[in-house]
Design an enzyme around this catalytic site. Sequence first.
Site, mmCIF file in Angstrom:
data_model
loop_
_atom_site.group_PDB
_atom_site.id
_atom_site.type_symbol
_atom_site.label_atom_id
_atom_site.label_comp_id
_atom_site.label_asym_id
_atom_site.label_seq_id
_atom_site.Cartn_x
_atom_site.Cartn_y
_atom_site.Cartn_z
ATOM 1 N N LYS A 9 3.766 -12.837 7.405
ATOM 2 C CA LYS A 9 2.826 -11.717 7.151
ATOM 3 C C LYS A 9 2.370 -12.855 5.862
ATOM 4 O O LYS A 9 2.306 -12.675 5.283
ATOM 5 C CB LYS A 9 3.151 -10.578 6.544
ATOM 6 N N ASN A 44 1.112 -1.026 -0.054
ATOM 7 C CA ASN A 44 0.275 -0.282 -0.023
ATOM 8 C C ASN A 44 0.855 1.605 -0.198
ATOM 9 O O ASN A 44 0.291 2.279 0.175
ATOM 10 C CB ASN A 44 -1.011 0.099 1.055
#
EC number: 4.1.3.16
Length: 314
Positions: A171, A51
Amino acid sequence: MVPRVPQPGIWCPAVTFFDSKTDTLDLASQERYYAYLARSGLTGLVILGTNAEAFLLTREERAQLIATARKAVGPDFPIMAGVGAHSTRQVLEHINDASVAGANYVLVLPPAYFGKATTPPVIKSFFDDVSCQSPLPVVIYNFPGVCNGIDLDSDMITTIARKNPNVVGVKLTCASVGKITRLAATLPPAAFSVFGGQSDFLIGGLSVGSAGCIAAFANVFPKTVSKIYELYKAGKVDQAMELHRKAALAESPCKSGIATTKYAAAIFSAKAAGIEDAEEKLRPRKPYDPPSEAAKQEVRKVMAEVAAIEAGLS
């Protein structure tokens, strides 16, 4: 001193501010934003995550953002730096840059440009090489959506982690609670942190042993996402679930991509941080478009309730 293994909690993969006229980084706004996030109950920041539009940045810009983050949050706040690239050499260059700029950990995608050639032996060899040569602890980043569909299963992640003590976490943006369950059951939390990759399955992950999540939605409502984690860990499960459900519904517009996430951050968290003209500064980098007016209206409508909750949190 920052621990060797990333600490449990909510980590925010911070978005990137640009001067839309010159298409360059707006480091002054960026510094203010990082500082605000660090005061919002988060455990750590991820700089140069998906992001942050990391793959749209130059090598110099990547290093500038990490250095700006370190300046903004001080010497002791944890920073994880995304270092994804297509070759082992490129990744190692980014890791060295991140180390110099002040990161504590690196977040590493598997190589995936040539999807059919990215076999399990190639992936294992890649992480062996990277972890052995990295001066910083390595967190594996599993995100099939940006990696040609390459999806690391729990057995592969376990094999890589057991062979390489410098691999200290993962992650999982694949959103597999099953993987979280298996990894948490196999790898000790003192040596390996398992993070979900989205906040809308935060409690599902925590219930089976995750360390928390690295959540893009924490750009928008960092205090709220942190509060869900805090309530759950304090044993206030019903309160955590109630807030979690509201946040998951509010997050739904962000599923359409980076443009809506950045717009939501502009009108909520960046505004709270005192950043002027945030909507303009948080347009996606070219060639990507800002959200439509209809998408903006949906963000304001769907997120209104959680925005009020966020405003009431200290």
